[in-house]
Design a protein around this motif. Structure first.
Motif, short mmCIF file in Angstrom:
data_model
loop_
_atom_site.label_atom_id
_atom_site.label_comp_id
_atom_site.label_asym_id
_atom_site.label_seq_id
_atom_site.Cartn_x
_atom_site.Cartn_y
_atom_site.Cartn_z
N GLY A 154 0.83 -1.31 0.05
CA GLY A 154 -0.01 0.21 -0.05
C GLY A 154 0.77 1.33 0.03
O GLY A 154 2.10 1.17 0.22
N LEU A 155 0.08 2.28 -0.20
CA LEU A 155 0.79 3.86 -0.14
C LEU A 155 1.01 4.00 1.36
O LEU A 155 -0.10 3.74 1.93
N ASN A 156 1.92 4.69 1.76
CA ASN A 156 2.16 5.13 3.10
C ASN A 156 1.80 6.55 3.49
O ASN A 156 2.79 7.24 3.25
N ASP A 169 -4.27 5.50 -8.12
CA ASP A 169 -4.99 6.50 -8.89
C ASP A 169 -6.37 7.03 -7.94
O ASP A 169 -6.51 8.12 -7.64
N TRP A 170 -6.82 6.10 -7.16
CA TRP A 170 -8.03 6.51 -6.37
C TRP A 170 -7.32 7.20 -5.02
O TRP A 170 -7.91 8.27 -4.65
N LYS A 171 -6.32 6.63 -4.53
CA LYS A 171 -5.74 7.29 -3.37
C LYS A 171 -5.13 8.51 -3.75
O LYS A 171 -5.35 9.74 -3.06
N THR A 207 -6.99 11.16 -1.57
CA THR A 207 -6.18 11.26 0.00
C THR A 207 -5.12 12.05 -0.15
O THR A 207 -4.22 12.04 0.81
N MET A 208 -4.68 12.54 -1.36
CA MET A 208 -3.02 12.81 -1.39
C MET A 208 -3.13 14.10 -2.20
O MET A 208 -2.18 14.59 -2.83
N ASP A 266 2.24 6.05 -10.53
CA ASP A 266 1.82 4.61 -11.22
C ASP A 266 2.85 3.48 -10.83
O ASP A 266 3.86 3.50 -10.86
N ILE A 267 2.31 2.80 -9.86
CA ILE A 267 2.83 1.71 -8.99
C ILE A 267 3.08 0.46 -9.98
O ILE A 267 2.26 -0.52 -10.09
N LYS A 268 4.07 0.55 -10.77
CA LYS A 268 4.50 -0.49 -12.05
C LYS A 268 5.82 -1.12 -11.83
O LYS A 268 6.73 -0.36 -11.09
N PRO A 269 5.82 -2.37 -11.95
CA PRO A 269 7.35 -3.15 -11.83
C PRO A 269 7.94 -2.76 -13.21
O PRO A 269 7.32 -1.92 -14.01
#
Length: 346
Positions: free
Chosen positions: A107-109, A168-170, A174-175, A191-194
């Motif tokens: 998750g995002l912290n 994207d929702w976060k 919330t950001m 964009d949390i991608k590997p």
């Protein structure tokens, strides 16, 4: 000839001393990582050194513990492992965490800095774009009550395919804090991608002891350390080399403090006032905020030019909508739910 021999002997001693110091630091870092509960090992950190230069480094409490030969793993709030990376290298660093360190995204912290309202994290003037929470895959599997390890892996990989939508929702909800002009540009950094072709195991209910701190676009990983107030916390390891600022002080367990912060902290300590004894041990959020605001006004008189006040001035221009009679769930006037009140006073 004798002078050349003496110089050569001196250089040899310096090289030997450097090698011994490096060996000692690596051994100490290995112990810190093993006791951290993060899942990251020394071998995996050395693999991080294969990434392009200025891609990633480890800094903060884990490196300080390694320099001082300390073990803080038995403390109630034991130190985590902080990995700093550039935005450009983030996909490769995530894949390093998955492939080499056997870790997973959890998750995002939003609590990397503690505020009454999580969105206030993003009003801080910083080179950090966002912070991701990661954890050991093995430890999260142990907390999974059913199924085999391979089944859990497949589930988390499938969940990981929805990470971009989650982030994207976060990001949207919330950001951002538009009232203070904090509407970060959606530049794709979140964009949390590997790396291409890689997997990104994700468990929203997972736990972790690793913070991946991602820089804003165009900023190298090492520049993130400029925001530390204590010099000792800037000690880092990039998988190849240790970088120890002011080593004589660091290895003695001492440190300097950034001058602006030292001046502000010193003034804050001088002007800080505790709530009256008649107040509860944990006073109301608004009362505590007003008390802190009066202290900050006094600090600004002592230290008028420190670069920390811009958003305080923006907040001061906002209307005071606080209503002490507002209900807990009221959207207007409540300290907990009215974003204007939060922006002005928190």
């Amino acid at each position: 000839a004798s002078e050349k021999n003496a110089a050569s002997s001196s250089n040899d001693k310096k090289v030997l001393a450097t090698q011994l110091l490096r060996s000692s630091l690596l051994s100490s870092l290995g112990r810190v990582l093993q006791n951290s509960g993060s899942g990251i090992t020394l071998d995996s950190v050395l693999k991080m050194g294969e990434l392009p230069e200025e891609s990633a480094l480890i800094a903060g409490s884990s490196i300080v513990a390694a320099c001082l030969g300390k073990d803080w793993s038995k403390w109630p709030d034991k130190s985590d492992v902080d990995v700093y990376c550039s935005a450009r290298a983030a996909p490769q660093v995530r894949s390093w965490l998955v492939d080499q360190a056997n870790c997973m995204f959890v998750g995002l912290n939003d609590t990397y800095v503690d505020f009454v309202c999580g969105r206030l994290l993003y009003v801080v003037d910083t080179k950090i774009h966002h912070v991701e929470k990661w954890g050991s895959f093995a430890e999260n599997f142990e907390g999974n009550s059913s199924g085999s390890e391979s089944e859990y892996l497949q589930k988390t990989i499938q969940w990981g395919k929805n990470v971009v939508e989650y982030a994207d929702w976060k990001w949207k909800h919330t950001m951002q804090f538009g009232i203070l002009g904090v509407v970060p540009v959606n530049d794709g950094t979140h964009d949390i991608k590997p790396k291409p072709g890689g997997n990104l195991p994700f468990d929203f209910d997972g736990r972790g002891n690793i913070d991946l701190i991602v820089a804003k676009a165009g900023i190298p990983a090492s520049s993130l350390l400029d925001g530390f107030d204590l010099e000792i916390c800037k000690a880092s390891f990039d998988g190849k080399n240790f970088h120890i600022p002011d080593p004589h002080l660091t290895f003695a367990g001492k440190t300097k403090m950034e001058s602006n912060r030292r001046a502000v902290v010193g003034s804050y300590v001088k002007h800080h006032r505790e709530p009256p004894e008649a107040e509860e041990q944990y006073p109301m959020a608004m009362y505590a905020s007003r008390l802190a605001s009066s202290t900050i006004r006094a600090v600004r008189k002592d230290v008028p030019n420190a670069p920390f006040y811009r958003l305080l001035d923006v907040a001061a221009t906002l209307p005071d909508r606080y209503n002490p009679h507002a209900g807990l769930f009221d959207r207007r006037g409540s300290f907990m739910n009215d974003s204007v009140v939060q922006a002005k006073w928190a």
